[in-house]
Design an enzyme around this catalytic site. Structure first.
Site, mmCIF file in Angstrom:
data_model
loop_
_atom_site.group_PDB
_atom_site.id
_atom_site.type_symbol
_atom_site.label_atom_id
_atom_site.label_comp_id
_atom_site.label_asym_id
_atom_site.label_seq_id
_atom_site.Cartn_x
_atom_site.Cartn_y
_atom_site.Cartn_z
ATOM 1 N N TYR A 154 -20.396 68.160 26.554
ATOM 2 C CA TYR A 154 -22.120 67.506 26.259
ATOM 3 C C TYR A 154 -23.076 68.726 26.376
ATOM 4 O O TYR A 154 -24.127 69.366 26.073
ATOM 5 C CB TYR A 154 -23.035 66.159 27.036
ATOM 6 C CG TYR A 154 -21.820 65.137 26.988
ATOM 7 C CD1 TYR A 154 -21.992 64.859 25.299
ATOM 8 C CD2 TYR A 154 -21.602 64.210 27.774
ATOM 9 C CE1 TYR A 154 -21.498 63.763 24.748
ATOM 10 C CE2 TYR A 154 -21.461 62.898 26.849
ATOM 11 C CZ TYR A 154 -21.197 63.158 25.892
ATOM 12 O OH TYR A 154 -20.763 61.749 25.386
ATOM 13 N N TYR A 164 -10.887 53.445 27.488
ATOM 14 C CA TYR A 164 -11.248 54.204 28.353
ATOM 15 C C TYR A 164 -12.131 54.560 29.305
ATOM 16 O O TYR A 164 -11.411 55.502 30.412
ATOM 17 C CB TYR A 164 -11.742 55.397 27.352
ATOM 18 C CG TYR A 164 -11.823 56.812 27.473
ATOM 19 C CD1 TYR A 164 -10.915 57.879 27.755
ATOM 20 C CD2 TYR A 164 -13.473 57.433 27.850
ATOM 21 C CE1 TYR A 164 -11.295 58.855 28.260
ATOM 22 C CE2 TYR A 164 -13.572 58.332 28.092
ATOM 23 C CZ TYR A 164 -12.587 59.453 28.625
ATOM 24 O OH TYR A 164 -13.152 60.523 28.739
#
Length: 163
Positions: free
Chosen positions: A131, A25
C-alpha cells in the site's frame, strides 16, 4: 488473458470461497458467518449496499475487492471504503491487487469521490509495504473502534436507549 471486472451473481460462490481464504490468512478461520444468500442480496439486490470487482484470468477468479460508499462530512462528497482486498497466494505478484485498487481509484476519480480508504492489520507487513508503494499512507492519528457481539447487544438494547 487477465482482466478486472465487476462481480456477477454467478461469482458469489467463488467470492465466498475467497472471503473464507482471507479469514484464514487473517488468522480468523472460523469468523466468516456470511451465507451465499446474504452475499447475493448485499451485492445484487435492487439497491445493493456493497459492490465487488474480481480479478480474472484463464484460470478463473484470482482475487477480489469488496467495497461500499462512505461519506465525508468535511469534503461533502462520497468516498470508497474497501472492506476486503484479497488475491490468491499463488496469483500474488502478478499485479491483480494493484489493478483492483486502480479500478477503485479510477471509479472514485470519475465519480468525484474524495478518497479510497481501508484498514490493514498491523502485523500484515507485506500488505502495508504494498500500500505504501502505491502512495497510500496510514492515518496514524486515528484509531478504529468497534462495537460488536455482547457489547453491541447490551449498548443497543431498546430499553436502554433514551434521549
Amino acid at each position: 488473458m487477465s482482466m478486472i471486472r465487476p462481480a456477477e451473481e454467478a461469482d458469489v460462490p467463488v467470492l465466498l470461497e475467497l472471503i473464507r481464504d482471507l479469514a484464514v490468512y487473517e488468522k480468523e478461520p472460523d469468523a466468516v458467518k456470511t451465507t451465499p444468500d446474504q452475499l447475493r442480496d448485499a451485492l445484487f439486490s435492487a439497491q445493493p449496499s456493497v459492490f465487488a470487482h474480481v480479478a480474472e484470468d484463464d484460470g478463473g477468479v484470482q482475487g477480489f475487492a469488496l467495497w461500499f460508499r462512505n461519506f465525508s462530512t468535511w469534503e461533502g462528497v462520497h468516498g470508497i471504503y474497501l472492506e476486503d482486498l484479497y488475491v490468491r497466494p499463488e496469483a500474488r505478484g502478478r499485479g491483480y491487487g494493484k489493478s483492483l485498487l486502480q479500478t477503485l481509484a479510477s471509479h472514485a476519480v470519475e465519480s468525484g469521490y474524495a478518497r479510497v480508504e481501508w484498514a490493514v492489520l498491523n502485523w500484515n507487513s507485506p500488505s502495508i509495504d504494498f500500500y505504501r508503494s502505491l502512495g497510500a499512507r496510514p492515518q496514524e492519528e486515528w484509531s478504529t473502534f468497534r462495537l460488536t457481539g455482547d457489547a453491541l447487544s447490551a449498548f443497543g438494547a431498546v430499553d436502554r436507549v433514551s434521549l
